[in-house]
Design a protein around this motif. Structure first.
Motif, mmCIF file in Angstrom:
data_model
loop_
_atom_site.group_PDB
_atom_site.id
_atom_site.type_symbol
_atom_site.label_atom_id
_atom_site.label_comp_id
_atom_site.label_asym_id
_atom_site.label_seq_id
_atom_site.Cartn_x
_atom_site.Cartn_y
_atom_site.Cartn_z
ATOM 1 N N ALA A 32 14.241 31.474 51.343
ATOM 2 C CA ALA A 32 14.205 31.895 49.936
ATOM 3 C C ALA A 32 14.530 33.374 49.802
ATOM 4 O O ALA A 32 15.209 33.779 48.851
ATOM 5 N N GLU A 33 14.064 34.196 50.750
ATOM 6 C CA GLU A 33 14.369 35.630 50.715
ATOM 7 C C GLU A 33 15.867 35.868 50.872
ATOM 8 O O GLU A 33 16.464 36.668 50.139
ATOM 9 N N GLU A 34 16.485 35.179 51.825
ATOM 10 C CA GLU A 34 17.927 35.329 52.022
ATOM 11 C C GLU A 34 18.707 34.833 50.812
ATOM 12 O O GLU A 34 19.679 35.460 50.379
ATOM 13 N N LEU A 35 18.273 33.729 50.254
ATOM 14 C CA LEU A 35 18.938 33.167 49.090
ATOM 15 C C LEU A 35 18.775 34.072 47.874
ATOM 16 O O LEU A 35 19.711 34.234 47.081
ATOM 17 N N THR A 36 17.605 34.673 47.736
ATOM 18 C CA THR A 36 17.380 35.619 46.638
ATOM 19 C C THR A 36 18.384 36.761 46.710
ATOM 20 O O THR A 36 18.990 37.130 45.698
ATOM 21 N N ASP A 37 18.564 37.322 47.898
ATOM 22 C CA ASP A 37 19.535 38.414 48.070
ATOM 23 C C ASP A 37 20.943 37.964 47.690
ATOM 24 O O ASP A 37 21.666 38.674 46.986
ATOM 25 N N ALA A 38 21.333 36.778 48.132
ATOM 26 C CA ALA A 38 22.673 36.268 47.827
ATOM 27 C C ALA A 38 22.844 36.041 46.326
ATOM 28 O O ALA A 38 23.882 36.403 45.748
ATOM 29 N N LEU A 39 21.830 35.461 45.682
ATOM 30 C CA LEU A 39 21.921 35.212 44.231
ATOM 31 C C LEU A 39 21.979 36.512 43.446
ATOM 32 O O LEU A 39 22.688 36.593 42.429
ATOM 33 N N LEU A 40 21.238 37.515 43.869
ATOM 34 C CA LEU A 40 21.298 38.813 43.180
ATOM 35 C C LEU A 40 22.690 39.428 43.317
ATOM 36 O O LEU A 40 23.194 40.030 42.358
ATOM 37 N N LYS A 41 23.304 39.279 44.467
ATOM 38 C CA LYS A 41 24.673 39.789 44.649
ATOM 39 C C LYS A 41 25.643 39.052 43.738
ATOM 40 O O LYS A 41 26.483 39.679 43.078
ATOM 41 N N VAL A 42 25.553 37.727 43.703
ATOM 42 C CA VAL A 42 26.434 36.946 42.831
ATOM 43 C C VAL A 42 26.184 37.344 41.380
ATOM 44 O O VAL A 42 27.125 37.574 40.612
ATOM 45 N N GLY A 43 24.918 37.438 40.989
ATOM 46 C CA GLY A 43 24.567 37.777 39.617
ATOM 47 C C GLY A 43 25.015 39.168 39.212
ATOM 48 O O GLY A 43 25.298 39.423 38.041
ATOM 49 N N SER A 44 25.093 40.067 40.174
ATOM 50 C CA SER A 44 25.529 41.442 39.895
ATOM 51 C C SER A 44 27.038 41.605 39.972
ATOM 52 O O SER A 44 27.559 42.687 39.715
ATOM 53 N N GLY A 45 27.727 40.542 40.367
ATOM 54 C CA GLY A 45 29.182 40.615 40.456
ATOM 55 C C GLY A 45 29.673 41.238 41.743
ATOM 56 O O GLY A 45 30.856 41.559 41.859
ATOM 57 N N ASN A 46 28.788 41.408 42.708
ATOM 58 C CA ASN A 46 29.199 41.959 44.004
ATOM 59 C C ASN A 46 29.966 40.897 44.783
ATOM 60 O O ASN A 46 29.706 39.706 44.645
ATOM 61 N N PRO A 47 30.915 41.339 45.611
ATOM 62 C CA PRO A 47 31.685 40.359 46.378
ATOM 63 C C PRO A 47 30.806 39.664 47.427
ATOM 64 O O PRO A 47 30.045 40.312 48.138
ATOM 65 N N VAL A 48 30.888 38.345 47.452
ATOM 66 C CA VAL A 48 30.169 37.533 48.432
ATOM 67 C C VAL A 48 31.062 36.371 48.832
ATOM 68 O O VAL A 48 32.002 36.025 48.116
ATOM 69 N N ASN A 49 30.737 35.760 49.929
ATOM 70 C CA ASN A 49 31.434 34.557 50.350
ATOM 71 C C ASN A 49 30.822 33.405 49.559
ATOM 72 O O ASN A 49 29.735 32.927 49.875
#
Length: 168
Positions: free
Chosen positions: A115-132
């Motif tokens: 959940a911690e890792e997923l939270t970080d990924a979702l915050l990146k997606v939500g902020s518009g940061n580039p993610v895979n």
């Protein structure tokens, strides 16, 4: 006055003890059912996010899910591990309960780390940061499928048995 049980945070120790003493020391199964419903609702939201990737993602939904994920999961696990599991270990007459509870505790640990890792990924997606986006989709699906299996196991192996004990 007792505070209302809250899934989005850890209840204070004295409130947990009070909840466990209610109903002649039987844990509040309705609280656990509500926690399961809340977790399953979150799983539906996560599935909608996964289905929207990569091009139709709702960034606001990602941020909301990220903020809810940790507290919902930790709150449910905290109740189970501090109220429900100790009660089961002391009172319930379940087959192989020690091994079952140890398995569930281990899954809680894994789920909280995930959940911690997923939270970080979702915050990146939500902020518009580039993610895979493909990796985020796999993470989402892995988390909500594991959570659904965990809840199904608890419902089948714990809740049904506890409800039987409660009615006898």
């Amino acid at each position: 006055m007792a505070q209302k049980e809250n899934l989005s945070g850890q209840p204070e120790q004295e409130n947990i003890i009070h909840m466990a003493r209610a109903e002649k020391d039987f844990p509040k199964l309705e609280w656990l059912r509500r926690a399961h419903r809340e977790q399953l609702a979150l799983c539906r939201e996560l599935e909608e996010i996964a289905d929207s990737l990569p091009s139709n993602v709702n960034r606001q939904k990602c941020i909301y899910a990220a903020k809810a994920l940790g507290p919902v999961i930790r709150g449910a696990h905290h109740y189970e591990e501090t109220v429900l599991f100790p009660w089961i270990e002391h009172h319930a007459n379940l087959l192989a309960r020690s091994e079952t509870l140890e398995r569930l505790r281990f899954e809680h640990f894994e789920d909280e780390c995930f959940a911690e890792e997923l939270t970080d990924a979702l915050l990146k997606v939500g902020s518009g940061n580039p993610v895979n986006m493909e990796a985020v989709g796999y993470m989402l699906r892995g988390f909500f499928e594991a959570t659904r299996r965990h809840i199904a196991f608890e419902s089948d192996c714990l809740l049904e048995e506890l409800e039987k004990d409660q009615t006898h």
